[in-house]
Design an enzyme around this catalytic site. Structure first.
Site, PDB file in Angstrom:
ATOM      1  N   THR A 208      19.885  39.872  20.449  1.00 38.73           N
ATOM      2  CA  THR A 208      20.932  38.976  19.945  1.00 38.73           C
ATOM      3  C   THR A 208      22.302  39.595  20.157  1.00 38.73           C
ATOM      4  O   THR A 208      22.458  40.800  19.967  1.00 38.73           O
ATOM      5  CB  THR A 208      20.782  38.763  18.420  1.00 38.73           C
ATOM      6  OG1 THR A 208      19.535  38.157  18.148  1.00 38.73           O
ATOM      7  CG2 THR A 208      21.885  37.902  17.837  1.00 38.73           C
ATOM      8  N   GLY A 238      15.373  30.900  15.012  1.00 37.87           N
ATOM      9  CA  GLY A 238      15.482  32.217  14.392  1.00 37.87           C
ATOM     10  C   GLY A 238      16.648  32.305  13.430  1.00 37.87           C
ATOM     11  O   GLY A 238      17.176  31.302  12.936  1.00 37.87           O
ATOM     12  N   ASP A 261      14.445  41.102  13.935  1.00 42.07           N
ATOM     13  CA  ASP A 261      13.356  40.147  13.750  1.00 42.07           C
ATOM     14  C   ASP A 261      13.810  38.994  12.858  1.00 42.07           C
ATOM     15  O   ASP A 261      13.721  39.042  11.636  1.00 42.07           O
ATOM     16  CB  ASP A 261      12.159  40.875  13.130  1.00 42.07           C
ATOM     17  CG  ASP A 261      10.969  39.954  12.953  1.00 42.07           C
ATOM     18  OD1 ASP A 261      11.121  38.718  13.044  1.00 42.07           O
ATOM     19  OD2 ASP A 261       9.867  40.466  12.714  1.00 42.07           O
TER      20      ASP A 261
HETATM   21  N1  GLY Z   1      17.358  37.805  16.123  1.00 42.21           N
HETATM   22  C1  GLY Z   1      16.981  36.831  17.059  1.00 42.21           C
HETATM   23  C2  GLY Z   1      15.843  36.028  16.634  1.00 42.21           C
HETATM   24  O1  GLY Z   1      14.927  36.521  15.984  1.00 42.21           O
HETATM   25  O2  GLY Z   1      15.814  34.868  16.970  1.00 42.21           O
END
Ligand code: GLY
Length: 352
Positions: A208, A238, A261
């Site tokens: 990200t 997400g 995550d």
């Molecule tokens: N941090 C990106 C996702 O889990 O969608």
């Protein structure tokens, strides 16, 4: 019942790094992500530059360049080999947010998020109808797949779909692809089967870009863009477009950007928590460590990283489960600097 660790007071040494001055930009990850830092900083030097423009310009650079493949088109295809995009942008004065979730067939997700913020009274649009809004606003509709993403996804299917996100289905998702059908669960089985669900399968991707900018007048903005989790169940959204999770900004205190995550992190709103920590007197580093520790208490294997900056440009970060990096540039700096952050120490997340 799993024993819950308690938070212990943070060390007084958890101080922030000093501000290099305004304008200022900071984002998750170094390496290929510094293309975004440099683009945002350059935009902040223009006459009438705004923090919102800088966040859009910076994250757009990462979407075009694809940074490490986890932002923009052609990355993290879902089970059906389609790339979808999540993004948000937030203004620290008005607290307005624009976001797109699971958007299909449009490359510039942060640009569409900005249009949601500026041209609607909504906060988030999703899926195909976010795509329709994007097209109405002049964005091009294109296939987000690349030859490489299709080839990698087909190989993944041939090898039995390892690391997919299905649970409690047959055939066994650890060895087989779908179609799947649910296995009925006994009443009350969530605590033992689902609460401490494993983190995402891939331990390698950065995943990200989240960015905070402060312009020369002191205005703040934040934003996030990602193509999410590789091999996700189609339709999965997400943490990226969730205010308080992907990023958050409040001109009264500062800004925060997250990576990691997202399926777990969005349950804890770590960026909202970090800014409340700042508001209550913690330094940016303390604020970040506290927010990460709160997640680690419940998910000891979590991969996460957050950057926190106060409204003067003093900054810090914390991470779990991986070595995290972040990039910043501000004031008169003639190059972007990258900071390496080791996972928070176990002492910060002490067991009962
Ligand atoms: N941090 C990106 C996702 O889990 O969608």
């Amino acid at each position: 019942m799993h024993p819950l660790p308690v938070l212990v007071p943070l060390l007084p040494t958890a101080l922030a790094l000093p501000s290099p001055g305004l304008p200022f930009v900071i984002n998750t990850w170094g390496g290929p992500f510094t293309v975004a830092t440099d683009a945002a900083y350059a935009s902040l030097l223009l006459p009438d530059a705004s923090a919102l423009d800088a966040v859009e310009v910076g994250c757009s650079a990462c979407e075009r360049d694809r940074c490490d493949g986890t932002v923009g088109y052609g990355g993290s295809p879902d089970e059906a080999c389609e790339t979808t995009l999540d993004a948000m942008i937030m203004d620290g004065a008005s607290m307005k947010v624009g976001a797109v979730a699971g958007m299909r067939r449009v490359k510039n997700a942060i640009g569409v998020a900005r249009r949601v913020l500026e041209y609607t009274r909504h906060t988030m649009l999703a899926g195909d109808l976010a795509t329709r809004f994007a097209v109405e606003n002049g964005f091009e509709e294109v296939d987000l797949a690349t030859e490489e993403s299709i080839r990698a996804c087909e190989e993944w299917k041939k090898s039995g779909c390892p690391g997919n996100f299905r649970v409690h289905v047959k055939p066994d998702p650890s060895t087989s692809c779908g179609p799947y059908e649910p296995i009925p669960l006994a009443w009350g089985s969530l605590e033992t089967t689902g609460f401490l669900a494993a983190s995402r399968a891939s331990k390698t991707s950065h995943d990200t870009i989240s960015m905070i900018a402060i312009d020369a007048r002191g205005a703040l903005a934040a934003g996030t863009s990602t193509n999410g989790a590789a091999h996700k169940v189609p339709g999965r959204v997400g943490d990226g477009p969730i205010a308080g999770s992907g990023s958050y900004v409040d001109a009264e205190v500062g800004g925060c950007g997250a990576t990691g995550d997202g399926d777990v992190m969005m349950r804890f709103l770590p960026c909202y928590q970090a800014l409340e920590n700042l508001r209550n007197g913690m330094s940016p580093t303390e604020a970040a460590e506290n927010a990460v520790s709160r997640m680690l208490r419940r998910h000891p294997d979590l991969q996460s990283g957050i950057v926190v900056v106060d409204n003067q440009g003093r900054h810090g970060a914390a991470a779990s489960g991986w070595t995290f990096t972040y990039a910043f540039r501000g004031g008169e700096m003639n190059a972007t600097q990258v900071v390496t952050v080791q996972p928070v120490k176990a002492a910060l997340v002490k067991q009962f």
